[in-house]
Motif scaffolding. Structure first.
Motif, PDB file in Angstrom:
ATOM      1  N   ASP A 156       0.845  -1.194   0.000  1.00  0.00           N
ATOM      2  CA  ASP A 156       0.000   0.000   0.000  1.00  0.00           C
ATOM      3  C   ASP A 156       0.877   1.239   0.000  1.00  0.00           C
ATOM      4  O   ASP A 156       2.057   1.178   0.321  1.00  0.00           O
ATOM      5  CB  ASP A 156      -0.993   0.002   1.172  1.00  0.00           C
ATOM      6  N   ASP A 159       1.001   6.887   3.852  1.00  0.00           N
ATOM      7  CA  ASP A 159       0.688   8.321   3.889  1.00  0.00           C
ATOM      8  C   ASP A 159       1.130   9.040   2.623  1.00  0.00           C
ATOM      9  O   ASP A 159       0.562  10.062   2.269  1.00  0.00           O
ATOM     10  CB  ASP A 159       1.362   8.981   5.095  1.00  0.00           C
ATOM     11  N   PRO A 162      -1.866   7.713  -0.448  1.00  0.00           N
ATOM     12  CA  PRO A 162      -3.078   7.120   0.134  1.00  0.00           C
ATOM     13  C   PRO A 162      -3.988   6.541  -0.938  1.00  0.00           C
ATOM     14  O   PRO A 162      -4.212   7.155  -1.973  1.00  0.00           O
ATOM     15  CB  PRO A 162      -3.761   8.299   0.837  1.00  0.00           C
ATOM     16  N   GLY A 163      -4.462   5.339  -0.681  1.00  0.00           N
ATOM     17  CA  GLY A 163      -5.367   4.675  -1.615  1.00  0.00           C
ATOM     18  C   GLY A 163      -4.663   3.745  -2.588  1.00  0.00           C
ATOM     19  O   GLY A 163      -5.296   2.909  -3.229  1.00  0.00           O
TER      20      GLY A 163
END
Length: 176
Positions: A156, A159, A162-163
């Motif tokens: 992932d 910060d 994000p997403g």
């Protein structure tokens, strides 16, 4: 900018010239896949710029000695907030936010450590080290903060992105 034009690719570590051997086919496939996936995510959200390995980053230049540190990640991300107007320059002055390195069998623990140190000393926020043989990714947020993502998990963007999510099984499928 003043590196030899002899067909080889180079990096500089505090003025020391480092020959970068040409990547093998698996390395090239993984780099291209990461460039496509990460590039599509960043572009669709207008987050900044994703680059391949055809440009380097001047991370540091010592004014007194002129010794430079130039690194060329396989894939990199520069956030919109950190982009500059350096469009005509031959090399980007500064660090990317994210450096992605596909680790080749020829790379040593020391050479990987030197790259990590350069990246974090000069402003990179996150480094992803992709290990093709192990089918894992080490996510570094500092020299001391590392998380290993296994092949059955997803990477992932944290910060920084994000997403963003990428199943490692999808990334490593290009090796089949």
């Amino acid at each position: 900018m003043h590196m030899p034009d002899d067909g080889n690719r180079y990096e500089l570590n505090d003025g020391e010239l480092i020959i970068m051997p040409p990547p093998n086919f698996d390395h090239a496939k993984l780099s291209a896949e990461m460039l496509i996936v990460l590039g599509g995510f960043v572009k669709s959200r207008d987050l900044g710029r994703v680059l391949g390995s055809d440009g380097g980053f001047l991370l540091h230049k010592d004014a007194a000695s002129g010794r430079e540190t130039v690194r060329v990640p396989d894939v990199s991300f520069i956030s919109k907030a950190r982009q500059s107007t350096q469009s005509g320059d031959k090399i980007y002055t500064g660090a990317p936010d994210l450096a992605v390195e596909v680790i080749s069998p020829s790379e040593t623990h020391k050479s990987i450590g030197d790259k990590l140190k350069n990246y974090f000393d000069y402003g990179v926020k996150v480094v992803w080290l992709i290990y093709p043989q192990a089918k894992t990714i080490d996510v570094y947020r500092s020299m001391d903060e590392v998380t290993t993502i296994e092949s059955d998990s997803a990477l992932d963007g944290g910060d920084l992105l994000p997403g963003f999510s990428l199943k490692l099984s999808d990334l490593f499928a290009v090796l089949n």
